[in-house]
Enzyme design. Sequence first.
Site, PDB file in Angstrom:
ATOM      1  CB  VAL A 142      -8.436   1.383  15.525  1.00 43.72           C
ATOM      2  CG1 VAL A 142      -8.638   0.254  14.523  1.00 43.72           C
ATOM      3  CG2 VAL A 142      -9.279   2.587  15.140  1.00 43.72           C
ATOM      4  CB  VAL A 194      -6.312 -13.257  -6.035  1.00 46.93           C
ATOM      5  CG1 VAL A 194      -6.669 -12.083  -5.135  1.00 46.93           C
ATOM      6  CG2 VAL A 194      -4.889 -13.095  -6.555  1.00 46.93           C
ATOM      7  CB  ALA A 237      -9.852  -8.478  -7.418  1.00 46.31           C
ATOM      8  CB  SER A 290      -9.534  -0.204   0.138  1.00 52.06           C
ATOM      9  OG  SER A 290     -10.268   0.879   0.656  1.00 52.06           O
ATOM     10  CG  HIS A 303      -5.387   3.560   1.149  1.00 46.89           C
ATOM     11  ND1 HIS A 303      -4.987   2.321   0.733  1.00 46.89           N
ATOM     12  CD2 HIS A 303      -6.733   3.569   1.090  1.00 46.89           C
ATOM     13  CE1 HIS A 303      -6.048   1.598   0.427  1.00 46.89           C
ATOM     14  NE2 HIS A 303      -7.125   2.334   0.627  1.00 46.89           N
ATOM     15  CG  ASP A 345      -2.294   0.552   0.944  1.00 44.75           C
ATOM     16  OD1 ASP A 345      -2.377   1.769   0.718  1.00 44.75           O
ATOM     17  OD2 ASP A 345      -3.280  -0.208   0.938  1.00 44.75           O
TER      18      ASP A 345
END
Length: 430
Positions: A127, A224, A219, A272, A108, A70
């Site tokens: 979190v 995958v 994807a 995502s 991100h 990422d």
Amino acid sequence: MTRRDRSTTRRRTAWRAGLTVVLAATLAVTGTSPANADTVRDLQYWLADYGYTQAWTMSRGEGVKVAIIDTGVNGDVAELRGVVVGGTDASGIGSPDGQTPVGEESEHGTMVASLLAGRGTGEGNGVIGVAPDADLLTASVAFGQDSGSSKTNDEQIAEAVRWAVDNGADVINMSLTRNTRDWPESWDDAFLHAYANDVVVVAAAGNRGSGTSEVGAPATIPGVLTVAGVDRDQNASFDASSQGITIAVSAPSEDLVGVLPDGGYVQWSGTSAAAPLVSGLVALVRAEFPELDAANVINRVIRTADPKGEEVPSPLYGYGIIDPVAALTAEVEAVEANPLGSLEEWIRVHRRADLPEAETADGQDAQEVVPIADPPPPRSESAKTLLPTPWTLAYITVPLSLVAGFGTLAALLGIGATRHIRRTERIRAQ
């Protein structure tokens, strides 16, 4: 594209309006109020609703390494201290350890990492990820035409995948999409390298709301574990998901909370955000069943998913909505190969230079991949009775229209005649 708007409180909170399609496959949401460290746990509905908290009594992902490919993961934020155990920068513009966020949407990677393996900020605060004891590897990449990197996006991805495999990743999370069904040949070698080393690759399906109407690479790559998204009612999300024949499972993709590189919080939607929830589940399974190879880990995740009454695999839910408890407890028959397909076989058929592109090795026409149209909105039974059919048009609607038309004409003529007679009688009376 709207930029994030931060509050002026001590711990700033951003309610984002969106991230790029290539990076995040993420859709904007609106926040109702700022999220603070002591309230974000209350917003993490997926932990209890999907059984992660119960699953933690059996596995928390200990000893499993998950690579986040990422925009870089800031391991200095409170939730991720000690979680990132290795990193690299594939972009050439970040720090060598991959922990300096790069690119226009640099937040991100940290957001994704916190959903997967965040460890909170104290008792019941901050979190917490779905696999809080897993270790993270970070490979930072910079996307876009003006990223500043001398490497193409495709080159960075291939390099990052290889690095992750060579540095001990058990799982690779890719919350990104190329936004096309195809992929470069350089990815063939990189993904084959991952499969040969028993690595599970998880990828986001993309979002309609960000312009991805059908699933795109990675994807679409055979093998995958592709993740679609569902809303709070566990129905396929219209905006924060996509659809396609390669979807494997579905997970929450709306109103998720992540950590920003500056320690603030963000509520966001998109596959995502759903992808790391599935990567974390894979980590729980790998920790609980260390003897299972990647194919059987994937098989356990998809076979224990809830199909919601759909035939599987469905273009909206794949094999169904994830069930972490069932994935850790159910009896699942072993498989000999990856149930999501063989990239090696795909390459043998589709990369052969001596065969026309539209033919298979058997000389038969290859089946064209046709996008599946979005399903129409549900319509109630009462509404259906109001819609015309050929029968009602022929035997009811048209005759009634003719009768109504002639009836109206007759009424008008009658009214006119009556008025004429009355006017004539008044004239005679005078």
